[in-house]
Design a protein around this motif. Structure first.
Motif, PDB file in Angstrom:
ATOM      1  N   PHE A   1       0.835  -1.183   0.000  1.00 14.06           N
ATOM      2  CA  PHE A   1       0.000   0.000   0.000  1.00 14.06           C
ATOM      3  C   PHE A   1       0.874   1.239   0.000  1.00 14.06           C
ATOM      4  CE2 PHE A   1       0.733  -0.940   4.438  1.00 14.06           C
ATOM      5  CZ  PHE A   1       0.887   0.297   5.047  1.00 14.06           C
ATOM      6  N   GLN A   2       0.342   2.322  -0.536  1.00 14.82           N
ATOM      7  CA  GLN A   2       1.048   3.605  -0.560  1.00 14.82           C
ATOM      8  C   GLN A   2       0.626   4.369   0.694  1.00 14.82           C
ATOM      9  OE1 GLN A   2       1.322   6.986  -0.750  1.00 14.82           O
ATOM     10  NE2 GLN A   2       3.385   6.845  -1.546  1.00 14.82           N
ATOM     11  N   ILE A   3       1.592   4.776   1.463  1.00 14.24           N
ATOM     12  CA  ILE A   3       1.368   5.302   2.805  1.00 14.24           C
ATOM     13  C   ILE A   3       0.636   6.645   2.841  1.00 14.24           C
ATOM     14  CG2 ILE A   3       3.513   6.581   3.157  1.00 14.24           C
ATOM     15  CD1 ILE A   3       3.742   4.906   5.803  1.00 14.24           C
ATOM     16  N   HIS A   4       0.719   7.418   1.778  1.00 15.68           N
ATOM     17  CA  HIS A   4       0.138   8.760   1.798  1.00 15.68           C
ATOM     18  C   HIS A   4      -1.367   8.739   2.061  1.00 15.68           C
ATOM     19  CE1 HIS A   4       0.174  13.059   1.162  1.00 15.68           C
ATOM     20  NE2 HIS A   4      -0.818  12.930   0.301  1.00 15.68           N
ATOM     21  N   SER A   5      -2.053   7.728   1.566  1.00 16.62           N
ATOM     22  CA  SER A   5      -3.505   7.662   1.761  1.00 16.62           C
ATOM     23  C   SER A   5      -3.887   7.485   3.230  1.00 16.62           C
ATOM     24  CB  SER A   5      -4.106   6.533   0.913  1.00 16.62           C
ATOM     25  OG  SER A   5      -3.525   5.300   1.281  1.00 16.62           O
ATOM     26  N   SER A  28       3.999  -5.126   2.425  1.00 18.91           N
ATOM     27  CA  SER A  28       4.960  -4.085   2.084  1.00 18.91           C
ATOM     28  C   SER A  28       4.247  -2.754   1.894  1.00 18.91           C
ATOM     29  CB  SER A  28       5.751  -4.456   0.835  1.00 18.91           C
ATOM     30  OG  SER A  28       4.904  -4.517  -0.287  1.00 18.91           O
ATOM     31  N   ILE A  29       5.029  -1.702   2.047  1.00 21.35           N
ATOM     32  CA  ILE A  29       4.484  -0.362   1.906  1.00 21.35           C
ATOM     33  C   ILE A  29       5.380   0.460   0.991  1.00 21.35           C
ATOM     34  CG2 ILE A  29       3.513  -0.441   4.227  1.00 21.35           C
ATOM     35  CD1 ILE A  29       5.682   1.498   5.107  1.00 21.35           C
ATOM     36  N   GLU A  30       4.817   1.547   0.489  1.00 19.96           N
ATOM     37  CA  GLU A  30       5.593   2.532  -0.246  1.00 19.96           C
ATOM     38  C   GLU A  30       5.475   3.838   0.530  1.00 19.96           C
ATOM     39  OE1 GLU A  30       6.403   3.017  -4.699  1.00 19.96           O
ATOM     40  OE2 GLU A  30       4.510   4.060  -4.326  1.00 19.96           O
ATOM     41  N   LEU A  31       6.607   4.331   0.973  1.00 19.67           N
ATOM     42  CA  LEU A  31       6.638   5.560   1.768  1.00 19.67           C
ATOM     43  C   LEU A  31       6.493   6.803   0.906  1.00 19.67           C
ATOM     44  CD1 LEU A  31       9.543   5.161   4.370  1.00 19.67           C
ATOM     45  CD2 LEU A  31       7.096   5.329   4.839  1.00 19.67           C
ATOM     46  N   THR A  32       6.228   7.891   1.579  1.00 18.01           N
ATOM     47  CA  THR A  32       6.297   9.230   1.025  1.00 18.01           C
ATOM     48  C   THR A  32       7.343   9.957   1.849  1.00 18.01           C
ATOM     49  OG1 THR A  32       3.968   9.192   0.396  1.00 18.01           O
ATOM     50  CG2 THR A  32       4.982  11.333   0.639  1.00 18.01           C
ATOM     51  N   SER A  33       8.169  10.729   1.218  1.00 22.12           N
ATOM     52  CA  SER A  33       9.211  11.456   1.931  1.00 22.12           C
ATOM     53  C   SER A  33       8.588  12.419   2.931  1.00 22.12           C
ATOM     54  CB  SER A  33      10.073  12.227   0.931  1.00 22.12           C
ATOM     55  OG  SER A  33      10.884  13.155   1.597  1.00 22.12           O
ATOM     56  N   PHE A  34       8.634  12.068   4.196  1.00 23.22           N
ATOM     57  CA  PHE A  34       8.043  12.934   5.220  1.00 23.22           C
ATOM     58  C   PHE A  34       8.677  14.319   5.231  1.00 23.22           C
ATOM     59  CE2 PHE A  34       7.209   8.812   7.784  1.00 23.22           C
ATOM     60  CZ  PHE A  34       6.121   8.505   6.984  1.00 23.22           C
ATOM     61  N   ARG A  66       7.747  -4.552   5.045  1.00 18.58           N
ATOM     62  CA  ARG A  66       8.986  -4.146   4.397  1.00 18.58           C
ATOM     63  C   ARG A  66       8.670  -2.962   3.494  1.00 18.58           C
ATOM     64  NH1 ARG A  66       8.486  -6.359  -0.558  1.00 18.58           N
ATOM     65  NH2 ARG A  66       7.231  -8.232  -0.671  1.00 18.58           N
ATOM     66  N   CYS A  67       9.689  -2.178   3.246  1.00 20.03           N
ATOM     67  CA  CYS A  67       9.526  -0.987   2.414  1.00 20.03           C
ATOM     68  C   CYS A  67      10.778  -0.817   1.573  1.00 20.03           C
ATOM     69  CB  CYS A  67       9.309   0.240   3.296  1.00 20.03           C
ATOM     70  SG  CYS A  67       9.157   1.750   2.347  1.00 20.03           S
ATOM     71  N   GLU A  68      10.596  -0.805   0.270  1.00 23.63           N
ATOM     72  CA  GLU A  68      11.734  -0.649  -0.634  1.00 23.63           C
ATOM     73  C   GLU A  68      11.665   0.626  -1.447  1.00 23.63           C
ATOM     74  OE1 GLU A  68      12.078  -4.142  -3.036  1.00 23.63           O
ATOM     75  OE2 GLU A  68      13.006  -5.266  -1.405  1.00 23.63           O
ATOM     76  N   SER A  69      10.526   1.331  -1.437  1.00 26.48           N
ATOM     77  CA  SER A  69      10.413   2.511  -2.290  1.00 26.48           C
ATOM     78  C   SER A  69       9.750   3.665  -1.548  1.00 26.48           C
ATOM     79  CB  SER A  69       9.620   2.178  -3.561  1.00 26.48           C
ATOM     80  OG  SER A  69       8.310   1.753  -3.232  1.00 26.48           O
ATOM     81  N   CYS A  70      10.029   4.863  -2.064  1.00 26.49           N
ATOM     82  CA  CYS A  70       9.526   6.077  -1.440  1.00 26.49           C
ATOM     83  C   CYS A  70       9.398   7.165  -2.493  1.00 26.49           C
ATOM     84  CB  CYS A  70      10.489   6.518  -0.325  1.00 26.49           C
ATOM     85  SG  CYS A  70       9.987   7.990   0.565  1.00 26.49           S
ATOM     86  N   HIS A  71       8.339   7.964  -2.391  1.00 30.04           N
ATOM     87  CA  HIS A  71       8.123   9.090  -3.290  1.00 30.04           C
ATOM     88  C   HIS A  71       8.899  10.310  -2.821  1.00 30.04           C
ATOM     89  CE1 HIS A  71       4.080   7.695  -5.176  1.00 30.04           C
ATOM     90  NE2 HIS A  71       4.925   6.697  -5.023  1.00 30.04           N
ATOM     91  N   PHE A  72       9.552  10.982  -3.767  1.00 29.09           N
ATOM     92  CA  PHE A  72      10.302  12.206  -3.512  1.00 29.09           C
ATOM     93  C   PHE A  72       9.935  13.237  -4.564  1.00 29.09           C
ATOM     94  CE2 PHE A  72      12.841   8.844  -1.678  1.00 29.09           C
ATOM     95  CZ  PHE A  72      13.267   9.376  -0.471  1.00 29.09           C
ATOM     96  N   LEU A  97      13.990   5.163  -5.258  1.00 31.12           N
ATOM     97  CA  LEU A  97      13.529   6.542  -5.075  1.00 31.12           C
ATOM     98  C   LEU A  97      12.614   6.878  -6.236  1.00 31.12           C
ATOM     99  CD1 LEU A  97      16.240   6.209  -3.493  1.00 31.12           C
ATOM    100  CD2 LEU A  97      16.464   8.670  -3.709  1.00 31.12           C
ATOM    101  N   VAL A  98      11.356   7.154  -5.944  1.00 30.89           N
ATOM    102  CA  VAL A  98      10.341   7.409  -6.958  1.00 30.89           C
ATOM    103  C   VAL A  98      10.126   8.912  -7.092  1.00 30.89           C
ATOM    104  CG1 VAL A  98       7.937   6.979  -7.603  1.00 30.89           C
ATOM    105  CG2 VAL A  98       9.223   5.224  -6.353  1.00 30.89           C
ATOM    106  N   LEU A  99      10.220   9.413  -8.293  1.00 31.48           N
ATOM    107  CA  LEU A  99      10.001  10.829  -8.564  1.00 31.48           C
ATOM    108  C   LEU A  99       8.505  11.086  -8.668  1.00 31.48           C
ATOM    109  CD1 LEU A  99      11.132  13.635  -9.294  1.00 31.48           C
ATOM    110  CD2 LEU A  99      11.198  12.846 -11.673  1.00 31.48           C
TER     111      LEU A  99
END
Length: 125
Positions: A1-5, A28-34, A66-72, A97-99
């Motif tokens: 899941f994408q954490i921003h939601s 697994s999760i996908e982070l957002t750059s806090f 687990r978390c392998e990706s994050c939005h930046f 690192l996801v743009l």
């Protein structure tokens, strides 16, 4: 899941929200750059913006996720800021690192080409 939601829940109980998502079957999760979202109109992460990336990593692991990706954002890929972005990602355990957040501000084919060249430079970093 994408954490921003889940931003509102995460602000109230970061660790509890992660555990609840694991209990629902997510692995697994996908982070957002806090730090990147600090002051952002689409969703500031408040106190999570100052949470140490190693603490974030520990919380994710403790929840069994687990978390392998994050939005930046693009500004986080700029040459003068990329070192801090990469360090944060590394300490948080991020592999990809996801743009995100490109603005539809380009009005011509040449402008799009320049934007793609810029994004290509980000990818090289």
């Amino acid at each position: 899941f994408q954490i921003h939601s889940l931003r509102e829940w995460l602000l109230k109980d970061f660790d509890g929200t992660l555990r609840a998502m694991r209990a629902m079957g997510y692995s697994s999760i996908e982070l957002t750059s806090f730090p990147g979202f600090r002051g952002n109109l689409r969703g500031d992460y408040g106190p999570l913006s100052d949470k140490a990336p190693r603490e974030i990593r520990r919380s994710i692991a403790a929840a069994g996720l687990r978390c392998e990706s994050c939005h930046f954002f693009p500004w986080q890929f700029e040459e003068s800021r990329f070192g801090a972005t990469a360090e944060w990602a590394h300490e948080a355990g991020i592999r990809y690192l996801v743009l995100t957040g490109l603005e539809p501000r380009v009005a011509s084919l040449d402008a799009w080409r320049r934007e793609f060249d810029r994004v290509g430079e980000f990818g090289e970093r």
